[in-house]
Design a protein around this motif. Sequence first.
Motif, PDB file in Angstrom:
ATOM      1  N   ASP A  68       1.151   4.234  -2.801  1.00 50.43           N
ATOM      2  CA  ASP A  68       1.034   5.653  -2.465  1.00 50.43           C
ATOM      3  C   ASP A  68       2.266   6.427  -2.929  1.00 50.43           C
ATOM      4  O   ASP A  68       2.157   7.517  -3.508  1.00 50.43           O
ATOM      5  CB  ASP A  68       0.840   5.793  -0.950  1.00 50.43           C
ATOM      6  N   GLN A  77       0.836  -1.207   0.000  1.00 50.73           N
ATOM      7  CA  GLN A  77       0.000   0.000   0.000  1.00 50.73           C
ATOM      8  C   GLN A  77       0.866   1.251   0.000  1.00 50.73           C
ATOM      9  O   GLN A  77       0.607   2.188  -0.748  1.00 50.73           O
ATOM     10  CB  GLN A  77      -0.950   0.004   1.208  1.00 50.73           C
ATOM     11  N   SER A  78       1.900   1.254   0.818  1.00 54.98           N
ATOM     12  CA  SER A  78       2.779   2.409   0.832  1.00 54.98           C
ATOM     13  C   SER A  78       3.514   2.534  -0.501  1.00 54.98           C
ATOM     14  O   SER A  78       3.764   3.644  -0.982  1.00 54.98           O
ATOM     15  CB  SER A  78       3.769   2.307   1.998  1.00 54.98           C
ATOM     16  N   ASN A  94      -4.485  10.785  -4.766  1.00 57.24           N
ATOM     17  CA  ASN A  94      -3.416  11.598  -5.329  1.00 57.24           C
ATOM     18  C   ASN A  94      -3.854  12.361  -6.577  1.00 57.24           C
ATOM     19  O   ASN A  94      -3.022  12.884  -7.316  1.00 57.24           O
ATOM     20  CB  ASN A  94      -2.186  10.731  -5.582  1.00 57.24           C
ATOM     21  N   ARG A 111       2.311   9.443  -5.603  1.00 61.15           N
ATOM     22  CA  ARG A 111       2.745  10.807  -5.282  1.00 61.15           C
ATOM     23  C   ARG A 111       3.891  11.259  -6.163  1.00 61.15           C
ATOM     24  O   ARG A 111       4.044  12.440  -6.446  1.00 61.15           O
ATOM     25  CB  ARG A 111       3.168  10.876  -3.814  1.00 61.15           C
TER      26      ARG A 111
END
Lengths: 404, 404
Positions: A110, A106-107, A140, A114
């Motif tokens: 992200d 998940q990170s 985002n 970004r």
Amino acid sequence: MIDYSRFISHVAKSIKASEIRELLALIRGRKDIISFAGGIPDPVLFPRKELAKIAGVVIEKYGDNALQYSETKGIIEVRETLSDFLARKREIHVDAEDIIVTSGSQSGLDIVSRTLIDPGDIVVTESPSYLAALGAFKMNGARLIGVKVDEHGMRTDLLEDRLKQLGDDVRRVKFIYVIPVGQNPAGTTMDKDRKKHLLEIASRYDLLVVEDDPYSYIIYEEGAEVASLKSMDKEGRVIYMSTVSKILAPGLRIGWIAAEKELIRRFEIVKQYVDLHSPTLNQFIVAEAIKTGVIDDVVSRAVPYYKAKRDTMLKAIQENFPEYVWYTKPIGGLFVFAYVHKPGFDAGALLEKAVKQYKVAYVPGGSFHPEGDGVNSMRINFSYPSHEQIREGIARLGRMIREA
Amino acid sequence: MIDYSRFISHVAKSIKASEIRELLALIRGRKDIISFAGGIPDPVLFPRKELAKIAGVVIEKYGDNALQYSETKGIIEVRETLSDFLARKREIHVDAEDIIVTSGSQSGLDIVSRTLIDPGDIVVTESPSYLAALGAFKMNGARLIGVKVDEHGMRTDLLEDRLKQLGDDVRRVKFIYVIPVGQNPAGTTMDKDRKKHLLEIASRYDLLVVEDDPYSYIIYEEGAEVASLKSMDKEGRVIYMSTVSKILAPGLRIGWIAAEKELIRRFEIVKQYVDLHSPTLNQFIVAEAIKTGVIDDVVSRAVPYYKAKRDTMLKAIQENFPEYVWYTKPIGGLFVFAYVHKPGFDAGALLEKAVKQYKVAYVPGGSFHPEGDGVNSMRINFSYPSHEQIREGIARLGRMIREA
């Protein structure tokens, strides 16, 4: 009383809580409800003894480093181990400098978002696609285009049509996001021709491809075509992501991205401000689990274990679902996805009834569809429930569908 | 060849790599250089044996949960433990529902920023302030206003002036970010009057306050005024953040935020797409370390240990730095901050010379200053180097300053 809403950013106001997680919270601990809603591994496969031992050794032996701050990009020993692992398992040949460790997939999603997405940019995904990836892209600022999947994965013919239709706007497309193997939620796997076609299209339109690959280590059919896009990538277009969540333990929250150095460097700079670095201890544990064969062992136990559950589920579906339900027959991953081809069938609207009256839960498929269709679909997980629960739960779900 | 730059978002293009981390990478392993540049704990304080045991027990005993996916907000047992811990240590009375666990403080800063900041909004910080916090605010589109600190913390009289000067633009101020105790980098601690004044101003202008509190557990002067802002907060304006990084192990990457439920709920929804949840295993380890007294034990060892290092450093500075250097005398935290009041002194420009010629490293203070001043300042860490290194390194630094 403070009016907090004036302090909340537009982005935070625009996002909704994930249906899956809200739902899971709602039915947690309810033994009378059979849930196909999760996407979580069966804990019986967690190598508890081995990990307890590894954690103890890592802390006692390497504690000065393992408990300390570490490099944003990931500790070098772990990236080297991952480099070997990717070569051995996925024929992906990248060196440690082309890898960044992330705090779970998940990170990774992200950070990729970004780094690449400006508000109004376009991301092309499969339809359906992974809910939390769509959420990360939207948070985002991305506009989403969904390209239908069939049993052979993303319909790349449709992908080409959609890109053509965009005209000059095609320059706003930053990447195509795909889960080529054992897709979440669809359970589909891309065949070789589709993968080649996807890479051709990416090259022709000068696009990046984000390949999310958590499931390819768990494949139920020998000789199945599961080559990674990254291993076929000659131009450096593919950003490859994976995680130990399905092959070791999701609670460790360790994933990784492999891509061209220039991109990895950009991800690293963003990550400095996102979470400084991923947990050092967990990185050491993962490296040890790879090197000592613990992950290979989990995989070799997981494959027959989940295959048997998949078989039980497919048999139960065949026996219980009406003929107007179309569903996938996954060769990997943890999910079956079903479309109920009956006018007016709304899986989301029926969920409460399913839970209360039929005592069975699933994830309504609508929110997996980036363009708002798919209300007649549902995701059904087979990794977590027992065989008995699968048989009984699918029978309940079959009744619910017939009586809807 | 692909031109990757066209794919990079404006945000990613706008941020720079953190000077600290680049610098640390550069001099890592160089035994001839004495570094005051880090901000890391001395690993001699890591409770390796205790953590090895805890990790083993947690995995073997609670493995089904500790290795599994968990709630975005943090596992309930951990939030309950943190609720007790905050009451006992900081007189902060919040229940478990007012707490969210984060993947270290950095992720907390990022999540708070994403939830509260729209591009162009204003964040008021101390000047100097924590570099990676400024980075997170800027990455999320904030304009920064820096309010000078002195030995009593943020100059709240100046804060009021700055807010007045903003006119209608004061509505764009989302929060005031402060590290009231043992500030990073300044080493200052806010006194009671300043804290009261800050809360009054926040109330008058209807602003939130983000209180970052990693250092208050490590206090060198008995009876020092270190009450948390959150414990004085009657209106629900304070968003309190802390971490185990300085009182247990930074490599675990576990922090937390305590705030009003409505805000916590917003943070939770954003966190779903940021990293799904913080590592479950690490949360269990932290809860056990609190409950079994391991953290109390680390703190009781850390205080005299770091106090002695601080004393060595202050003595060495007094003996070696010229009288035109103004520096802080911290009652807590890990840093001394110095301004060299000599025309033309540029700590950033001198760093290369310091490292190459004088074999000593520090962090140039400029980038801690949100408004671009402070080029004549430097952050000097005393937690990591040995007493011998402190004495010798400060002597080198003194020579460098005199000869500059």
